[in-house]
Design an enzyme around this catalytic site. Sequence first.
Site, short mmCIF file in Angstrom:
data_model
loop_
_atom_site.label_atom_id
_atom_site.label_comp_id
_atom_site.label_asym_id
_atom_site.label_seq_id
_atom_site.Cartn_x
_atom_site.Cartn_y
_atom_site.Cartn_z
N GLU A 290 0.82 -1.22 0.00
CA GLU A 290 0.00 0.00 0.00
C GLU A 290 0.85 1.26 0.00
OE1 GLU A 290 -3.63 -1.49 2.89
OE2 GLU A 290 -1.97 -0.34 3.70
N CYS A 361 0.05 32.79 12.47
CA CYS A 361 0.42 33.39 13.75
C CYS A 361 1.09 32.37 14.65
CB CYS A 361 -0.84 33.89 14.42
SG CYS A 361 -1.03 35.61 14.19
N GLU A 362 2.21 31.84 14.22
CA GLU A 362 2.93 30.80 14.97
C GLU A 362 4.40 30.95 14.64
OE1 GLU A 362 1.76 27.93 16.65
OE2 GLU A 362 -0.36 28.24 16.24
C1 LIG Z 1 -2.26 1.44 6.88
C2 LIG Z 1 -1.40 2.28 6.03
N1 LIG Z 1 -1.12 1.88 4.79
C3 LIG Z 1 -0.37 2.61 3.96
C4 LIG Z 1 0.17 3.81 4.36
C5 LIG Z 1 0.99 4.57 3.38
O1 LIG Z 1 2.25 4.82 3.83
P1 LIG Z 1 3.27 5.61 2.88
O2 LIG Z 1 2.59 6.85 2.46
O3 LIG Z 1 4.43 5.87 3.76
O4 LIG Z 1 3.58 4.70 1.75
C6 LIG Z 1 -0.07 4.27 5.65
C7 LIG Z 1 0.56 5.51 6.16
O5 LIG Z 1 1.54 5.44 6.91
C8 LIG Z 1 -0.88 3.50 6.51
O6 LIG Z 1 -1.18 3.92 7.74
#
Ligand SMILES: Cc1ncc(COP(=O)(O)O)c(C=O)c1O
Length: 435
Positions: A290, A361-362
């Site tokens: 993912e 504003c930080e």
């Molecule tokens: C469950 C899950 N899958 C995938 C990702 C995607 O991670 P990245 O954008 O580092 O590839 C994240 C984010 O950390 C996540 O929480």
Amino acid sequence: MKLFGTMEINNKGQLEIGGCNCLTLARNYGTPLYVVDEAEVRNQCKLYKSFFRSDSLRTEVIYASKAFLNIAMCKLVEEEGLSLDVVSGGELYTALKAKFPKNRIYFHGNNKSEAELVIAVKSGVGRIVLDNKSEFRLLQQVTKRLGKKANVLLRVNPGIVAHTHEYISTTRHSSKFGESIFAEDIYSFIKEIYESPDICFKGLHSHIGSQIFEEGSFLELASVMLDFIQAIRRKALVKTLELNLGGGFGVYYSDTDTPLDLPNFFERLLDEIYVKSKSLSLEPPKILIEPGRSIVANAGTTLYTVGGIKKTYDGKQFIFVDGSMADNIRPALYDSKHELSLANRMNDKCKEEFAVTGKCCESGDILSKGFKLPTPNIGDLVAVSSTGAYNYSMASNYNRLTKPAVIFAKEGEAKVVVKRETYEDLVKNDVHLVD
Ligand SMILES: Cc1ncc(COP(=O)(O)O)c(C=O)c1O
Ligand SMILES: N[C@@H](CCCC[NH3+])C(=O)O
């Protein structure tokens, strides 16, 4: 500033992205402006599709939409043949609005509400990734009431500590995500999911964190998960068909970052999974990943106009731009670094370091703590690179700043995929109690 994808410097020393001159983009669409190099996003999708595959294993690549999502991005991801990870009702709604194929949607989240689960089950998303026991009980009620089945993965925590910022590390024992593989009742819980009449247990999910550069952490995850899958088979008599190893592949933001060589790494990862599955006498599960950041980060650039220049009493040099931490919270939140340049003067000598700050504003409103640039002038165009991931998606309206427009630039054409917010957008949900 390192150039990515289709970025080029033209013969006038001006930055071009996707064949579009950044000065023209700024003039036509205003600043701050998120510019996305569409060809570069497509290239990254293609890279994942072509290298995350093996002759002996079934594989699937899911884009983690939390990194950057809108309807145009859903369409792009669909066209490139990736699946989609959503983590909230809002992300799911966006995907459904874009008519993203429902069976390719993975619904994540550690605290899905009943209403969110109802939409997910009714619309028939591909997988619901269960985070915990209470969510499982809620899903049981929802599926029973709707008379519909749901395919699930269980998110688990294998206790791997990957090297990254604490806020984006997700498998320490104390992490809020998933159920621990070391919990005493984990096998009975998986058996319960498996035996649940309306819930179909497909497999496991684990994600060790984000912006990770060590291949060892990913290899360890795969190996530990295969051992766990074998233990599930022995102790609970449940077969795990799918193993989702999450995302987290680190990208280049500055010269301290060394991303993995993904084609080589994936070959090794998939080989090791196959060999280990065989040695455990397991039928190899389908392997899913993912990626979010690594698909979009380097394809994004934010353009800002210099409104002021200031030298403090102790000698610090500031450039004030028309954006802020509201459009890029990452430096304030993670102390992260981005490279930058003056997009209208790319060939000018960079002599001194300047800090770049915005309108909020930080004192922590920092886009860069210090980067070598040519001596700036008011009206110069600042380009901050690698802002494609977790910038637009984490943008806020702090100080009632309006969110910038998002442009896809490709082959000399620019298209607005998200309009700039207006002041009217800011007050449209405010209830007028006084006439
Ligand atoms: C469950 C899950 N899958 C995938 C990702 C995607 O991670 P990245 O954008 O580092 O590839 C994240 C984010 O950390 C996540 O929480
Ligand atoms: N928002 C983070 C990453 C979070 C990853 C999602 N779990 C960042 O900008 O780096």
